[in-house]
Every structure is written in structure tokens, then in C-alpha cells.
Motif scaffolding. Structure first.
Motif, short mmCIF file in Angstrom:
data_model
loop_
_atom_site.label_atom_id
_atom_site.label_comp_id
_atom_site.label_asym_id
_atom_site.label_seq_id
_atom_site.Cartn_x
_atom_site.Cartn_y
_atom_site.Cartn_z
N GLN A 116 -3.97 72.37 -84.41
CA GLN A 116 -3.64 73.61 -85.09
C GLN A 116 -2.64 73.37 -86.22
O GLN A 116 -2.74 73.98 -87.29
N GLU A 119 -4.49 71.96 -89.22
CA GLU A 119 -5.21 73.03 -89.91
C GLU A 119 -4.27 73.87 -90.75
O GLU A 119 -4.56 74.19 -91.91
N THR A 120 -3.12 74.24 -90.18
CA THR A 120 -2.16 75.12 -90.87
C THR A 120 -1.53 74.43 -92.07
O THR A 120 -1.32 75.04 -93.12
N ASN A 122 -2.86 72.17 -93.93
CA ASN A 122 -3.85 71.86 -94.96
C ASN A 122 -4.91 72.97 -95.03
O ASN A 122 -6.10 72.73 -94.79
N PRO A 123 -4.49 74.19 -95.37
CA PRO A 123 -5.42 75.33 -95.29
C PRO A 123 -6.62 75.21 -96.22
O PRO A 123 -7.71 75.67 -95.89
N ASP A 124 -6.45 74.57 -97.38
CA ASP A 124 -7.56 74.45 -98.32
C ASP A 124 -8.62 73.45 -97.85
O ASP A 124 -9.79 73.58 -98.18
N SER A 127 -8.94 74.36 -92.83
CA SER A 127 -8.89 75.65 -92.15
C SER A 127 -10.07 75.81 -91.20
O SER A 127 -11.21 75.58 -91.58
N ARG A 128 -9.81 76.16 -89.97
CA ARG A 128 -10.82 76.41 -88.92
C ARG A 128 -11.67 75.18 -88.63
O ARG A 128 -12.76 75.27 -88.08
N ARG A 257 -18.18 70.78 -90.85
CA ARG A 257 -17.09 70.43 -91.77
C ARG A 257 -16.64 68.99 -91.54
O ARG A 257 -16.43 68.23 -92.49
N GLN A 269 -18.24 74.14 -98.92
CA GLN A 269 -17.67 75.33 -98.30
C GLN A 269 -18.58 75.73 -97.14
O GLN A 269 -19.75 76.06 -97.35
N GLU A 271 -18.92 78.32 -93.99
CA GLU A 271 -18.42 79.57 -93.45
C GLU A 271 -19.06 79.86 -92.09
O GLU A 271 -20.17 79.42 -91.80
#
Length: 526
Positions: A116, A119-120, A122-124, A127-128, A257, A269, A271
Motif C-alpha cells: 500500500q 502504491e501511495t 507512486n500514484p501515477d 495506483s491500485r 498492470r 492505462q 482501468e
């Protein structure tokens, strides 16, 4: 000493095999892939950190802030932060740091906190990335088993560019995907399309440099990676493609990803969410975004909630019992207007089923959007043994002049090599189908100069023949390729006959049960 493909694959499978006491093989991926990617990130970060320290030896007068700025400006492309900062438990969220604590209680919590934190920080980029991480719970996976998996994976050679290429790393990732699918039945197979089927679709659509490639049901991202690999194999630069995907299962979206990163593809990207219900790629006006190349292997005959008012529904709305044509409608709406093309794998039922699906099929044919129908062999896929087909679409007016006002049919149903768990397509099979796809055809629609061993047939069929009273927009391959028709019965006719006999049998059974009940004889309907 260079790391061999076999070595890394063997070590990774040893790690996965530690899970056999805790969960079925179909669930291994949710644990192994996040751990593998975490180790890859940690090894890469540590490799560049050591380079930074070696290059800046003697600069002890740098403040912590200055050192951090130089390292992340010139050496690192992502950050691995600290977890539990300011406490006695503070430590870097890296593989080696947490591995040193595997004998202490709460291992799963520390692993989760580390993933976590990455992820936080390196949000770009991330993320997730790691999915739901439900496996870090002690109730799902005990600390002892998690420790055993990590210890086994730690015997894998260092996963950084100084020790192994991205080709080796990506190949190892794909090896695990395939092995999970081979041995675990349908669940893993839902997000892994056999490589040879992916390669065939990508070969047909032929992505070019700087084009956009979109997969609305991307699973583990294999089709997007194959597009980049094909471009690279032809002397192009795969990294120039803009890759987009949507996946309904959040953990699987994370797998995609990680898979793309492992293959050194960063212009993407991915989603999460239901593509039919909530497409994530949209234009400012609310319509779906459009792409140059669209590829997909959607879930077959998926029950869904039909659209009530959606501009994608050209020709009508697909029935609740099967979303097959809804996925096609979404892909058609997503094709770029100039050179947009799409390839999708679907069951043969889409070619001949009636009702609402027939109305959609008619509209798509009337608009001359369908370019080719390619029949594949049975038992190619991990999740189903049924024969499937590839449908290729072109944006309105984007067909080559010689392909206008008609549909190319290719019967490749007998081109396969029989295997233990499933059939496969060889490189020669793929090459011959692609050759047939690009062939010239005479006035009767027969291919010119197409060499075949008798296991492949093709014909270009005019729309007037498809729309005739006899065919009535039915796309069953056996109607148009005489060789296929002579050797295999019309699948649509067989299904119609089966349904008719089934209905008659039910009527007879109901009549029999009434007679027996009137005579006081019961229990036959149990």
C-alpha cells in the motif's frame, strides 16, 4: 553469469508450489504476482541505490534532503518509502527489509502495509497495482505459508536490468500465467488467452507505430503486450504504442498492470470496472473514446443487464442471456473513424442465433462493418472446449476497396496440433491463416494462389449472397465454404434440430407423468 529463462521459471514455480497446502491452484496468481512484482521493484530500486552510493562516494556532506533529491532525479524512476514512520517498527517497504522479519508475528500486515505504501508513494505509476490484497489476511493465508512462499521466491535471482533482461522477466511472468491456466481449470483461464490465438488476432490487425491499442476485457494484458511485441519483431518500436485496457475484476486488472511493467511497457492505462455498464475511457462529450486497434476475448455468452438507452446499441440491444453482441457493439463504437479495426474471439453462436442478435448482425452487415469470419479449432482455450471464431471489423468506409460489400470466410477448424489438455496452433497454422486473410480472390470469391494442405479453406462472399432469402444474414461458415459444408454439418441447423427434439421430449414426458399420476404411480419426476 546470465540468468537463464528456465532457472527463473523453475524458482518462481517452487515459490508458487508452497501455496499448495493453503489454496487451490486457481488462486495462486493473486498471491504470486504481487509478491513477484514487489521483489522486482525492490531489486530494481536497490540496484539503482547501490549505483547512486558508488557514484557519490565521498559526498558525505550532503544532507538527507539533498541526497534524496539527487538519487530520485538521476537514478530512481519510482520510490520505495518507509512504513510505520516515526515508530520503533519503521522500516523500508522493500522485499529484503520485510523478509528479515518473517519469523515475527504479523507478517501479512507488514506485507500489506508495504504494498500500500508503494502504491501511495507512486500514484501515477502504481495506483491500485496490487489489487485487493485479501491474501495478506491471516485468515486467508497463514504467516507460516506466506513466509515459505517468500523464502522460496527469494531464491530467485535478482530481478533487475543489470541481472536479467525484460524479455526474460516478461517471459517468466507469462510462463506462470500459462502454468496457472494449464493446471487450474476455468478460473485462471478466464484471464489468460492462449498466446497463439492472441498472436493471430494481432497479426491480422497489424498495429503500427504510435497507434493506440485498446482491449475492453483485457484480463492479464496479453493482447496489449502481443501488439507491442509484434511491432518490435518487425523492426518497429513497441513502446511507441499507447495501450489501454479495462478489466472487470480488480485483482486481474492489477495482474495486467504488473504484466505490462514486467515487459518494460510503461505507456499504458488499465482501468477497472464493467466495460458494458461503465466504460472508463470516454471523450469530453460522454461518448466512448475511439482507438486505432481494438482486441478482445470477452467472457462468452455472459448474462448481463441490457442497456436501456445507449448509443452503442446499433441495430438493437443484445438479449439478457448473452452479452456477446453487446461487446461487439462496444468495440465498433470504439473504432477510430479513419483506420479503426477490431478483432474479437467469440463462440459460433453469434454467427447464426436469431432474435435480437439477428437484428444486430443484420445492421452490422448492412453497414458493411464486418470484414472477416475465421473459424478456429475446438479445445483451444483453457476455459471452454467449444470451437470459437474470430470476427474482424473495420470502421465504416475503412475497408480496402477489394473487400468492400462482402465478408471473407476462413475455415481453419482443422488446423491444430492435439495436446494433452488442449489443442494448439503452430506458427505455420498462424502464418497460413494470415496469408489467406491477405489473399486475392477471383470473381467467384475463391482465393488465388493460396497453397493449402486441405485443412484450410477460404472464400470471399458478397453481401448479396449473405442477405439472400436462403441465407438471411446467417454467417455460419459452413453455408459459404463448400468444403466445410461437405465435411461438417451446419452447426446452426444442428442446434435448431436439437432444440426442437428437446421440446417434443418435454411434452411427451409431461404427458407420461400425468398418465402415471392419474394411475397413482408417483416419484418419476424426482
Amino acid at each position: 553469469m546470465a540468468v537463464t529463462q528456465q532457472e527463473i521459471e523453475s524458482r518462481l514455480w517452487d515459490a508458487a508450489d508452497e501455496l499448495r497446502v493453503a489454496m487451490p491452484e486457481a488462486q495462486y496468481s493473486s498471491v504470486v504476482f504481487p509478491l513477484m512484482f514487489w521483489k522486482y521493484l525492490s531489486d530494481t530500486w536497490e540496484h539503482h541505490h547501490q549505483e547512486f552510493l558508488a557514484d557519490n562516494e565521498g559526498l558525505d556532506d550532503l544532507s538527507a534532503e539533498e541526497a534524496h533529491e539527487i538519487e530520485y532525479r538521476d537514478y530512481q524512476s519510482f520510490e520505495i518509502p518507509f512504513i510505520y514512520p516515526g515508530t520503533v517498527q519503521e522500516r523500508r517497504a522493500s522485499w529484503t527489509s520485510i523478509l528479515a522479519t518473517i519469523t515475527q508475528p504479523g507478517l501479512g500486515q507488514r506485507v500489506r502495509a508495504s504494498l500500500q505504501a508503494i502504491e501511495t508513494a507512486n500514484p501515477d505509476k502504481f495506483s491500485r497495482l496490487f489489487g485487493s490484497m485479501s491474501w495478506t489476511s491471516e485468515e486467508v493465508l497463514s504467516g507460516e505459508v506466506l513466509a515459505a512462499v517468500m523464502q522460496a521466491m527469494d531464491r530467485t535471482p535478482k530481478m533487475h536490468e543489470g541481472n536479467m533482461s525484460h524479455d526474460v522477466l516478461g517471459g517468466a511472468y507469462e510462463y506462470l500465467l500459462k502454468r496457472f491456466s494449464d493446471g487450474s481449470g476455468t478460473r485462471a483461464g478466464q484471464f489468460f488467452t492462449p498466446r497463439e490465438v492472441v498472436e493471430l488476432i494481432v497479426e491480422l490487425l497489424d498495429p503500427k507505430g504510435y497507434e493506440s491499442v485498446y482491449d475492453p476485457t483485457c484480463g492479464s494484458g496479453g493482447m496489449l503486450i502481443a501488439a507491442a511485441n509484434l511491432l518490435k519483431a518487425r523492426g518497429g518500436r513497441g513502446y511507441t504504442l499507447s495501450l489501454y485496457g479495462q478489466e472487470a475484476v480488480s485483482d486481474t486488472a492489477g495482474v495486467a498492470r504488473m504484466n505490462l511493467f514486467m515487459h518494460n511497457l510503461t505507456q499504458f492505462q488499465i482501468e477497472g470496472g464493467d466495460t458494458l455498464k461503465d466504460p472508463r475511457f470516454k471523450k469530453p462529450d460522454g461518448s466512448v473514446e475511439q482507438f486505432d486497434v481494438i482486441v478482445a476475448n470477452p467472457p462468452y455468452s455472459l448474462k448481463w443487464k441490457p442497456w436501456s438507452n445507449d448509443p452503442r446499441a446499433i441495430g438493437g440491444v443484445a438479449p439478457q442471456s448473452s452479452a456477446d453482441w453487446a461487446f461487439v457493439q462496444h468495440m465498433i463504437a470504439s473504432m477510430g473513424p479513419k483506420n479503426g479495426r477490431a478483432g474479437v474471439v467469440l463462440p459460433h453462436g453469434v454467427l447464426f442465433r436469431g432474435g435480437q442478435e439477428a437484428a444486430i448482425r443484420q445492421r452490422i452487415l448492412d453497414d458493411d462493418l464486418l470484414e472477416a469470419v475465421i473459424g478456429l479449432p475446438a479445445n483451444l482455450f483453457y476455459s471452454t472446449s467449444i470451437p470459437t471464431c474470430i470476427l474482424v471489423f473495420r470502421a465504416k468506409g475503412a475497408k480496402a476497396e477489394e473487400r468492400e460489400d462482402g465478408v471473407l470466410f476462413i475455415d481453419a477448424s482443422r488446423r491444430f496440433t492435439r495436446g494433452k489438455n488442449r489443442n494448439t496452433l503452430t506458427d505455420a497454422d498462424i502464418a497460413d491463416v494470415v496469408t489467406a486473410y491477405h489473399a486475392n480472390f477471383d470473381s467467384e470469391g475463391n482465393p488465388v494462389g493460396l497453397d493449402s494442405d486441405g485443412r484450410l479453406a477460404a472464400r470471399f462472399v458478397s453481401r448479396s449472397e449473405i442477405r439472400s432469402k436462403e441465407n438471411d444474414y446467417n454467417l455460419n461458415i459452413g453455408r459459404y465454404i463448400k468444403q466445410a459444408a461437405a465435411e461438417t454439418e451446419d452447426l446452426g441447423t444442428l442446434i435448431d434440430a436439437y432444440n426442437l427434439r428437446r421440446a417434443k421430449r418435454r411434452i411427451a414426458e409431461e404427458r407420461m407423468l400425468k398418465v402415471l399420476a392419474a394411475a397413482g404411480i408417483e416419484g418419476f419426476d424426482e
